[in-house]
Design a protein around this motif. Structure first.
Motif, PDB file in Angstrom:
ATOM      1  N   ILE A  77      -8.150  52.743  27.001  1.00 43.70           N
ATOM      2  CA  ILE A  77      -7.486  53.190  28.242  1.00 43.70           C
ATOM      3  C   ILE A  77      -6.051  52.700  28.260  1.00 43.70           C
ATOM      4  O   ILE A  77      -5.103  53.438  28.588  1.00 43.70           O
ATOM      5  CB  ILE A  77      -8.270  52.664  29.477  1.00 43.70           C
ATOM      6  N   LYS A  86      -0.756  48.896  35.957  1.00 46.70           N
ATOM      7  CA  LYS A  86      -1.453  50.179  36.030  1.00 46.70           C
ATOM      8  C   LYS A  86      -2.765  50.124  35.220  1.00 46.70           C
ATOM      9  O   LYS A  86      -3.831  50.529  35.706  1.00 46.70           O
ATOM     10  CB  LYS A  86      -0.554  51.297  35.476  1.00 46.70           C
ATOM     11  N   HIS A 115      -6.713  50.197  36.517  1.00 45.40           N
ATOM     12  CA  HIS A 115      -7.732  51.113  36.005  1.00 45.40           C
ATOM     13  C   HIS A 115      -8.974  50.399  35.504  1.00 45.40           C
ATOM     14  O   HIS A 115     -10.088  50.828  35.734  1.00 45.40           O
ATOM     15  CB  HIS A 115      -7.138  51.967  34.863  1.00 45.40           C
ATOM     16  N   SER A 116      -8.721  49.300  34.758  1.00 46.17           N
ATOM     17  CA  SER A 116      -9.847  48.688  34.034  1.00 46.17           C
ATOM     18  C   SER A 116     -10.399  47.447  34.726  1.00 46.17           C
ATOM     19  O   SER A 116     -11.538  47.074  34.494  1.00 46.17           O
ATOM     20  CB  SER A 116      -9.403  48.297  32.625  1.00 46.17           C
ATOM     21  N   ASP A 166     -11.590  49.607  27.423  1.00 43.82           N
ATOM     22  CA  ASP A 166     -10.396  49.365  28.245  1.00 43.82           C
ATOM     23  C   ASP A 166      -9.136  49.339  27.397  1.00 43.82           C
ATOM     24  O   ASP A 166      -8.062  49.754  27.841  1.00 43.82           O
ATOM     25  CB  ASP A 166     -10.549  48.059  29.021  1.00 43.82           C
TER      26      ASP A 166
END
Lengths: 650, 122
Positions: A70, A234, A238-239, A67
């Motif tokens: 990411i 954001k 996502h994570s 993550d």
């Protein structure tokens, strides 16, 4: 030392074995099954829980690490977007606007770019680094990021995270939006200031070239990260993790929440993480205390274009759900372990019951047999060892029953023959009694008349006549003694005589006997040596034992040579009075020794006249045995004879 | 001279006792069983001692003893039992029935004379 341990271990093992022997079979099986079930359950539980937790932690950490990548990617994507947007701006327009001093047109360009990129400010500066126009203000001045402008003016494109100084923020009217008040929390580092006036910004900048390719200035777009939650949200979307961007050690953009649910902006990182990431420039992975609770985390330094650490990127996830999950797993493991132990107990109880109940059946059957009930059949049908034992037991019970019946039959037969023998014995006694009576009557006449004649009452006798009549009289007396003894023996043996048992002093009894035998002793000039314990007593019928002693001492006198010695001693021997009468006569041949107590048995001594019937010792033996005593003889031919008598003291 | 009643079923022994007693100067009356003994007692009021056998036909010694001990005229006459019964229980039984002496068969002359003198003088 090693040997000692061995001994201790052996001792402990022995003690445990001994203890085990005291516990009943059921208990032993129970203990065994508990040991067998508990140990693997505990090992399995501990290993699996440890493994699961370790794997979970590793996996969680791996995810956090991924993550973080990411997050970095999203951060870079934003920078890329800013750079690309910057590329789209036409240099031509800017160049002509600069030449024509058309500030409005430049301003338009910056505003437009700011709107498109959704950034915080856009500025265009000349080749001295002086701001020509800014999207946010009409004020002019120098860009306060000299390293950036210098690089841009030397022809480089910039794309980095940088610290934005307070002046720039003020110029751009951003200070109110970016200023952060600092709050210290548990485990956090301490700082001297109460507000953070600097800001972290994503910066993209590039030089502006004229038609000849000369650099005449630069354009810069900046997206301030302070309190800008677009990126962190954001990344978080996502994570699914919690994300923070740090300026130095201060949270400037985060979705970590305070206790009251607001974003924990302005809070500080923990000292441990600060030292590792900011000071040493390393990546931090693992547990860390974030604001108010523990997280599984990953921290990575953020570098500016000069490669200096200016902040950190953090991705993490609260530890509590994991811990709860782990605790859940532990609880479940314990529950399953507990259930399996209970199951093992139940199984072992059932199993032990299948072993114990047939054993109990066997036990009660054995008890019945020992109490005399032989019609037993143990009902155990299993094919195992116990079943075999039961079969063997049944066979044994059957055998015992058979041999018991046999025994009973024998006992009955024995009883019958005993009754017969008793009858025979009674008849014998009766016959002896009758015969003795019947013998006495003629004997009375013979004795009486012989005496009349012998005493001269029927006229004078000459010597020959007298001698003959004396022989007759002696034999009459002998016959009388024989009858008396026979009757006596038969009465003793049949138990018809009641013995009058009293405690009697042995010494007194022997002295009385010696007194009564005095004439005989004197006649043969015999020396009697006595060694008798003064206090020795025995519980006897005095008259009967006197009879025994007279018989034995008389014998000793009879068999002693003239002027011979007789030794009489008596002493205590355990619970008996032991009397010994010893003579130095001819002794008894070995072949006769064990027969001398038989009825009518007489040892053949050539020089000694038989005047008894061979019943004296038989009577002695009967009397002593009725007393519960013992009589025996030791003798050596030519050396003498010793009689021993044991009489109970009480 | 003292008159002694001798009760004994064996003629030879009866005669033997008679000889012994007569030689000592005693008068004797002889009976061959208990019944004769009772008759002799009836006919002779001056009997001073009875010598009694136990085992006899018709009336035995025990019955004879019972009879005379229940008779006021005879119960004080001293009695010597002369018998082949030598069991302690027999001697005890006789003593309980009030006899004065007991002589076992076969007896010696001396012993008989001694006992007779002893009983008569007491």
């Amino acid at each position: 030392m090693h040997l000692n341990y061995d001994i201790i271990v052996i001792n402990v093992c022995n003690k445990v074995m001994n203890m085990m022997k005291k516990i009943k079979l059921r208990g032993r099986l129970l203990i065994l099954s508990i040991i067998i079930s508990i140990i693997p359950v505990i090992i399995l539980g501990v290993v699996s829980v440890e493994n699961t937790i370790k794997t979970m932690n590793e996996e969680a950490q791996k995810k956090i690490n991924t993550d973080l990548q990411i997050a970095e990617y999203i951060l870079n994507e934003r920078l890329d977007f800013l750079s690309k947007s910057l590329e789209l701006v036409s240099d031509e327009n800017i160049v002509s606007s600069i030449k024509n001093k058309n500030l409005n047109s430049l301003k338009m360009t910056t505003s437009k770019l700011k709107n498109i990129t959704n950034s915080d400010f856009v500025i265009i500066f000349n080749k001295e680094g002086k701001i020509l126009v800014s999207s946010n203000t009409n004020k002019t001045g120098y860009v306060d990021i000299p390293s950036i402008t210098k690089k841009v003016l030397s022809g480089k494109k910039i794309r980095s995270v940088e610290i934005i100084d307070e002046n720039t923020l003020k110029n751009e009217n951003l200070i109110n939006k970016t200023v952060i008040s600092i709050k210290t929390t548990e485990y956090s580092i301490k700082v001297n200031k109460t507000t953070e006036n600097l800001a972290l910004g994503l910066i993209s900048a590039r030089p502006i070239y004229d038609e000849n390719g000369n650099i005449i200035g630069g354009i810069l777009v900046c997206d301030i990260l302070n309190k800008d939650y677009y990126l962190v949200d954001k990344i978080s979307n996502h994570s699914g993790d919690v994300v923070t961007i740090f300026l130095d050690g201060i949270r400037i953009s985060t979705d970590v929440e305070n206790e009251n649910g607001t974003r924990a902006v302005g809070t500080l990182v923990s000292k441990e993480v600060y030292d590792k990431v900011i000071r040493q420039g390393e990546i931090y992975q693992g547990r860390a205390f974030v604001v108010d609770k523990w997280y599984i985390t990953s921290y990575k330094p953020i570098y500016n274009s000069e490669n200096e650490i200016i902040g950190m990127l953090f991705v993490g996830t609260p530890e509590r759900p994991f811990i709860e999950l782990q605790q859940n797993i532990k609880a479940h493991t314990i529950l399953i372990g507990f259930l399996s132990i209970i199951l093992a107990l139940i199984v072992s109880l059932v199993l032990s019951e299948t072993i114990i109940s047939p054993i109990k059946k066997l036990k009660s059957a054995a008890e019945k047999i020992s109490s005399g009930d032989y019609n037993i059949h143990v009902d155990v049908n299993s094919c195992d060892e116990i079943g075999e034992l039961a079969k063997a037991f049944n066979k044994m019970a059957e055998d015992v029953r058979k041999s018991h019946e046999e025994l009973k039959r024998h006992a009955k037969e024995l009883e019958e023959s005993y009754e017969k023998l008793k009858e025979v014995d009674r008849l014998k006694s009766e016959i002896i009694s009758i015969v003795s009576h019947e013998l006495r009557t003629p004997l009375t006449s013979i004795k009486g008349y012989v005496e009349l004649v012998l005493d001269g009452l029927m006229g004078e006798l000459n010597d020959n006549q007298r001698r003959c009549l004396e022989i007759a009289k002696n034999n009459i007396d002998r016959l009388k003694r024989l009858i008396d003894n026979m009757l006596d023996l038969s009465k003793i043996e049949s138990g018809a005589i009641k013995f009058d048992m009293k405690i009697v002093k042995i010494k007194d009894m022997i002295n009385e006997v010696l007194n009564s035998l005095e004439p005989l002793i004197k006649e043969k000039n015999i020396e009697v040596v006595c060694d008798i314990e003064d206090s020795l007593t025995a519980k006897v019928d005095k008259d009967r034992i006197t009879q025994v002693l007279i018989n034995l001492i008389e014998n000793a006198i009879k068999f002693s040579p003239v002027k011979g010695v007789i030794e009489i001693c008596a002493f205590r021997d355990d619970n008996y009075a032991h009397i010994i009468i010893k003579d130095y006569g001819p002794g008894i041949p070995k072949k006769d020794l064990n027969k001398i107590f038989d009825k009518f048995y007489q040892v053949n001594f050539p020089k000694i006249k038989k005047d008894g019937a061979g019943l004296g010792l038989a009577i002695c033996k009967s009397i002593v045995e009725v007393h519960g005593g013992k009589i025996w003889v030791e003798s050596e031919l030519g050396k003498g004879t010793t009689f021993h008598i044991l009489l109970p003291i009480r | 001279m003292a008159k002694i009643l001798v009760i004994e079923d064996e003629d030879d022994i009866l005669n033997l006792i008679k000889i012994i007693l007569n030689m000592e100067g005693y008068l004797t009356i002889l009976a061959k069983d208990g019944e004769e003994g009772i008759n002799a007692l009836k006919n002779n009021k001056d009997i001073s001692l009875i010598i009694l056998d136990i085992k006899m036909p018709n009336m035995d010694g025990w019955e004879f003893l019972k009879t005379i001990k229940n008779n006021n005229d005879w119960k004080n006459i001293p009695i010597i039992v002369l018998t082949a019964y030598t069991q302690v229980s027999d001697i005890e039984k006789a003593r309980k029935m009030g006899i004065d002496s007991y002589i076992a068969k076969p007896f010696s002359r001396e012993n008989l004379i001694k006992e007779v003198k002893k009983v008569l003088s007491s």
